[in-house]
Design a protein around this motif. Structure first.
Motif, short mmCIF file in Angstrom:
data_model
loop_
_atom_site.label_atom_id
_atom_site.label_comp_id
_atom_site.label_asym_id
_atom_site.label_seq_id
_atom_site.Cartn_x
_atom_site.Cartn_y
_atom_site.Cartn_z
N SER A 1 0.62 -0.95 -0.29
CA SER A 1 0.09 0.26 -0.55
C SER A 1 1.13 1.44 -0.10
O SER A 1 -0.21 2.20 -0.71
CB SER A 1 -1.14 0.00 1.13
OG SER A 1 -2.08 -0.89 1.65
N ASP B 1 -6.42 -2.08 -4.42
CA ASP B 1 -5.76 -2.36 -3.48
C ASP B 1 -6.64 -3.49 -2.59
O ASP B 1 -6.85 -3.16 -2.28
CB ASP B 1 -5.33 -1.18 -2.72
CG ASP B 1 -4.13 -1.33 -1.04
OD1 ASP B 1 -3.82 -2.29 -1.46
OD2 ASP B 1 -3.85 -0.50 -0.23
N GLU B 2 -6.35 -4.11 -2.98
CA GLU B 2 -6.55 -5.98 -2.83
C GLU B 2 -8.31 -5.97 -2.91
O GLU B 2 -8.34 -6.01 -1.81
CB GLU B 2 -6.53 -5.92 -0.64
CG GLU B 2 -4.53 -5.86 -0.38
CD GLU B 2 -4.57 -6.13 1.00
OE1 GLU B 2 -5.31 -7.21 1.11
OE2 GLU B 2 -3.57 -6.65 0.95
N GLN C 1 -8.36 -0.43 -0.38
CA GLN C 1 -7.79 -1.26 0.24
C GLN C 1 -9.17 -1.26 1.41
O GLN C 1 -9.50 0.09 1.97
CB GLN C 1 -7.24 -1.49 0.61
CG GLN C 1 -6.52 -2.70 2.31
CD GLN C 1 -5.22 -2.87 2.52
OE1 GLN C 1 -4.61 -1.98 2.40
NE2 GLN C 1 -5.43 -4.17 2.79
MG LIG Z 1 -1.69 -2.38 2.31
#
Ligand SMILES: [Mg+2]
Ligand SMILES: Nc1ncnc2c1ncn2[C@@H]1O[C@H](COP(=O)(O)OP(=O)(O)O)[C@@H](O)[C@H]1O
Length: 248
Positions: free
Chosen positions: A41, A162-163, A85
């Motif tokens: 991240s 992000d994920e 995320q």
């Molecule tokens: Mg992360």
């Protein structure tokens, strides 16, 4: 399209990025893998201009953005879409208003055009007619779809994920991956994705880069990564996500 050169970043005494170098080609899906807490991240935040490195450079389409600020940085970010995320929807806004948000912030489109674009995007992610709902009323998988619609509604050149599937069950992971792949085929944006989903990401990545100890230790096509002789990569790819990869 994106060139990261010898990026270093520490927080206090903790050296998170230690000379990270990476290139992302126009139109490809680059997936960055690596253990939790490894700096994925942090890397994305440097690409977005949200964090500044101690040294090194981030070059986007020939523009060094490392030290850009204000309107100059905004102009680069206008070409970006981001799925943060956790999805990070605005809970106080309807699904429609969440997706409309970047258009209202970044463009001068009239409200009728905004409505048209939002409805089109909701339809493309399989959420036609759901605009009036609140994020709290819909399932986790649907919230991810809203986050993806919001990231893509401005038709950005580069999209950061992000994920995007964390917390979803395996079937939904595949559904969301297919959605991302379908949108990528249609719009051909450059994608940088951080993901934990081994082995699923090998089905959607053009290239994969493994971040370990602050550097990219291996990168290449899914085949190259899966066949890597590097024991750190092998172990990760076999699904031993933490295990001996934990720092000593
Ligand atoms: Mg992360
Ligand atoms: N703003 C910050 N201030 C201090 N430490 C941070 C900050 N952002 C990230 N870190 C630390 O950097 C490391 C990498 O974090 P992160 O990039 O979030 O990992 P991940 O690979 O799981 O995304 C972690 O140890 C985290 O605590």
């Amino acid at each position: 399209m994106i060139r990261v050169e010898d990026l270093h970043r520490a927080f206090g005494g903790q050296r998170v990025l230690r000379g990270l170098t990476l290139q992302v080609a126009p139109g490809e899906i680059m997936v960055v893998i690596g253990r939790s807490g490894g700096g994925k991240s942090v890397l994305l935040k440097h690409l977005l201009g949200l964090l500044r490195p101690d040294s090194g450079r981030v070059v986007v389409n020939g523009t060094d953005i490392t030290h850009l600020r204000g309107p100059a940085l905004d102009r680069i970010r206008e070409r970006y879409g981001v799925v943060f995320q956790g999805g990070a929807l605005f809970d106080s806004m309807s699904v429609f208003d969440n997706v409309a948000f970047p258009l209202r912030e970044k463009t001068r489109l009239r409200s009728r055009e905004i409505t048209g674009r939002v409805e089109e995007k909701l339809d493309q992610v399989g959420l036609a007619g759901m605009g009036h709902k609140n994020p709290a009323e819909i399932s986790g998988g649907m919230r991810k779809r809203v986050a993806i619609a919001r990231a893509l509604v401005t038709e950005p050149e580069v999209v950061f994920f992000d994920e995007p599937t964390t917390g979803l069950d395996p079937i939904l992971v595949n559904t969301i991956h297919h959605l991302i792949l379908g949108m990528h085929r249609k719009f051909r944006f450059t994608a940088v994705m951080v993901s934990h989903e081994i082995p699923e990401i090998f089905g959607i990545a053009d290239r994969v880069a493994m971040l370990h100890d602050g550097v990219i230790v291996e990168q290449g096509t899914p085949d190259v990564i899966q066949g890597s002789a590097n024991p750190i990569v092998q172990q990760f790819v076999r699904g031993d996500v933490e295990g001996a990869l934990r720092p000593a």
